[in-house]
Scaffold this motif. Structure first.
Motif, PDB file in Angstrom:
ATOM      1  N   CYS A  96       0.859  -1.171   0.000  1.00  0.00           N
ATOM      2  CA  CYS A  96       0.000   0.000   0.000  1.00  0.00           C
ATOM      3  C   CYS A  96       0.903   1.230   0.000  1.00  0.00           C
ATOM      4  O   CYS A  96       1.952   1.227   0.656  1.00  0.00           O
ATOM      5  CB  CYS A  96      -0.877  -0.053   1.248  1.00  0.00           C
ATOM      6  SG  CYS A  96      -1.948   1.355   1.484  1.00  0.00           S
ATOM      7  N   ALA A  97       0.496   2.272  -0.732  1.00  0.00           N
ATOM      8  CA  ALA A  97       1.298   3.486  -0.814  1.00  0.00           C
ATOM      9  C   ALA A  97       0.384   4.705  -0.793  1.00  0.00           C
ATOM     10  O   ALA A  97      -0.775   4.632  -1.201  1.00  0.00           O
ATOM     11  CB  ALA A  97       2.143   3.487  -2.086  1.00  0.00           C
ATOM     12  N   ALA A  98       0.941   5.833  -0.344  1.00  0.00           N
ATOM     13  CA  ALA A  98       0.164   7.067  -0.250  1.00  0.00           C
ATOM     14  C   ALA A  98       0.991   8.254  -0.719  1.00  0.00           C
ATOM     15  O   ALA A  98       2.215   8.282  -0.573  1.00  0.00           O
ATOM     16  CB  ALA A  98      -0.301   7.301   1.190  1.00  0.00           C
ATOM     17  N   ARG A  99       0.308   9.226  -1.302  1.00  0.00           N
ATOM     18  CA  ARG A  99       0.937  10.490  -1.660  1.00  0.00           C
ATOM     19  C   ARG A  99      -0.123  11.570  -1.604  1.00  0.00           C
ATOM     20  O   ARG A  99      -1.315  11.311  -1.876  1.00  0.00           O
ATOM     21  CB  ARG A  99       1.575  10.439  -3.046  1.00  0.00           C
ATOM     22  CG  ARG A  99       0.602  10.397  -4.186  1.00  0.00           C
ATOM     23  CD  ARG A  99       1.333  10.413  -5.540  1.00  0.00           C
ATOM     24  NE  ARG A  99       2.238  11.514  -5.712  1.00  0.00           N
ATOM     25  CZ  ARG A  99       1.876  12.731  -6.115  1.00  0.00           C
ATOM     26  NH1 ARG A  99       0.608  13.010  -6.373  1.00  0.00           N
ATOM     27  NH2 ARG A  99       2.791  13.678  -6.251  1.00  0.00           N
ATOM     28  N   TYR A 100       0.304  12.799  -1.315  1.00  0.00           N
ATOM     29  CA  TYR A 100      -0.632  13.908  -1.274  1.00  0.00           C
ATOM     30  C   TYR A 100      -0.946  14.331  -2.703  1.00  0.00           C
ATOM     31  O   TYR A 100      -0.052  14.518  -3.520  1.00  0.00           O
ATOM     32  CB  TYR A 100      -0.024  15.082  -0.497  1.00  0.00           C
ATOM     33  CG  TYR A 100      -0.983  16.239  -0.328  1.00  0.00           C
ATOM     34  CD1 TYR A 100      -0.960  17.310  -1.219  1.00  0.00           C
ATOM     35  CD2 TYR A 100      -1.912  16.236   0.698  1.00  0.00           C
ATOM     36  CE1 TYR A 100      -1.852  18.358  -1.076  1.00  0.00           C
ATOM     37  CE2 TYR A 100      -2.807  17.280   0.854  1.00  0.00           C
ATOM     38  CZ  TYR A 100      -2.771  18.338  -0.038  1.00  0.00           C
ATOM     39  OH  TYR A 100      -3.652  19.360   0.106  1.00  0.00           O
ATOM     40  N   GLY A 101      -2.211  14.476  -2.996  1.00  0.00           N
ATOM     41  CA  GLY A 101      -2.602  14.931  -4.321  1.00  0.00           C
ATOM     42  C   GLY A 101      -3.074  13.795  -5.205  1.00  0.00           C
ATOM     43  O   GLY A 101      -3.600  12.791  -4.739  1.00  0.00           O
ATOM     44  N   LEU A 102      -2.835  13.960  -6.484  1.00  0.00           N
ATOM     45  CA  LEU A 102      -3.334  12.992  -7.460  1.00  0.00           C
ATOM     46  C   LEU A 102      -2.540  11.693  -7.415  1.00  0.00           C
ATOM     47  O   LEU A 102      -1.392  11.655  -6.984  1.00  0.00           O
ATOM     48  CB  LEU A 102      -3.272  13.582  -8.871  1.00  0.00           C
ATOM     49  CG  LEU A 102      -4.153  14.815  -9.116  1.00  0.00           C
ATOM     50  CD1 LEU A 102      -3.942  15.322 -10.531  1.00  0.00           C
ATOM     51  CD2 LEU A 102      -5.614  14.492  -8.872  1.00  0.00           C
ATOM     52  N   GLY A 103      -3.176  10.642  -7.908  1.00  0.00           N
ATOM     53  CA  GLY A 103      -2.509   9.366  -7.964  1.00  0.00           C
ATOM     54  C   GLY A 103      -1.730   9.178  -9.253  1.00  0.00           C
ATOM     55  O   GLY A 103      -2.090   9.724 -10.290  1.00  0.00           O
ATOM     56  N   TYR A 104      -0.658   8.425  -9.183  1.00  0.00           N
ATOM     57  CA  TYR A 104       0.178   8.118 -10.339  1.00  0.00           C
ATOM     58  C   TYR A 104       0.498   6.626 -10.331  1.00  0.00           C
ATOM     59  O   TYR A 104       0.361   5.954  -9.315  1.00  0.00           O
ATOM     60  CB  TYR A 104       1.481   8.924 -10.298  1.00  0.00           C
ATOM     61  CG  TYR A 104       1.280  10.396 -10.507  1.00  0.00           C
ATOM     62  CD1 TYR A 104       1.059  11.240  -9.423  1.00  0.00           C
ATOM     63  CD2 TYR A 104       1.304  10.950 -11.776  1.00  0.00           C
ATOM     64  CE1 TYR A 104       0.858  12.590  -9.590  1.00  0.00           C
ATOM     65  CE2 TYR A 104       1.111  12.310 -11.956  1.00  0.00           C
ATOM     66  CZ  TYR A 104       0.893  13.118 -10.871  1.00  0.00           C
ATOM     67  OH  TYR A 104       0.707  14.463 -11.046  1.00  0.00           O
ATOM     68  N   THR A 105       0.965   6.162 -11.480  1.00  0.00           N
ATOM     69  CA  THR A 105       1.366   4.764 -11.565  1.00  0.00           C
ATOM     70  C   THR A 105       2.837   4.563 -11.253  1.00  0.00           C
ATOM     71  O   THR A 105       3.299   3.438 -11.175  1.00  0.00           O
ATOM     72  CB  THR A 105       1.061   4.207 -12.965  1.00  0.00           C
ATOM     73  OG1 THR A 105       1.823   4.949 -13.920  1.00  0.00           O
ATOM     74  CG2 THR A 105      -0.413   4.336 -13.293  1.00  0.00           C
TER      75      THR A 105
END
Length: 123
Positions: A96-105
């Motif tokens: 599982c991974a997280a980032r602020y903002g839009l998702g990317y591949t």
């Protein structure tokens, strides 16, 4: 600090199903993209699915399209990966991974990662 904890992995026969969960903690995740990646032995980590904070913004890899579904529960800061019609080639550690903002591949764009959960599919 963002913390992610996966669960739900295990051993399953080909054609079977599993549901992975990822519980996020440390902040409010309404504006975060939450994603699943996987890594098989000897291979690079690869994108599986992502769900951005918009309820309608979701994407899955071509290799799992029609078999895997990603969903999220913002109230519980949890995302799920429903995996159906599993194949031996789905065997991997799922992260599982997280980032602020839009998702990317691209895995490099993610700033927080869980420890991973093993999924093993056999004939």
């Amino acid at each position: 600090q963002v913390q992610l904890q996966e669960s739900g992995g295990g051993d399953v026969q080909a054609g079977g199903s599993l549901r992975l969960s990822c519980a996020a903690s440390g902040r409010t995740f309404d504006a975060y993209a939450l994603a699943w990646f996987r890594q098989a032995p000897g291979k690079e980590r690869e994108f599986v699915a992502v769900r951005s904070f918009s309820p309608t913004s979701a994407s899955v890899a071509e290799s799992v399209k029609g078999r895997f579904t990603i969903s999220r529960n913002n109230a519980e800061n949890t995302i799920y990966l429903q995996m159906n019609s599993l194949k031996p080639e789905d065997t991997a550690v799922y992260y599982c991974a997280a980032r602020y903002g839009l998702g990317y591949t691209d895995a490099k764009r993610y700033t927080a990662w869980g420890q991973g959960t093993q999924v093993t599919v056999s004939w």
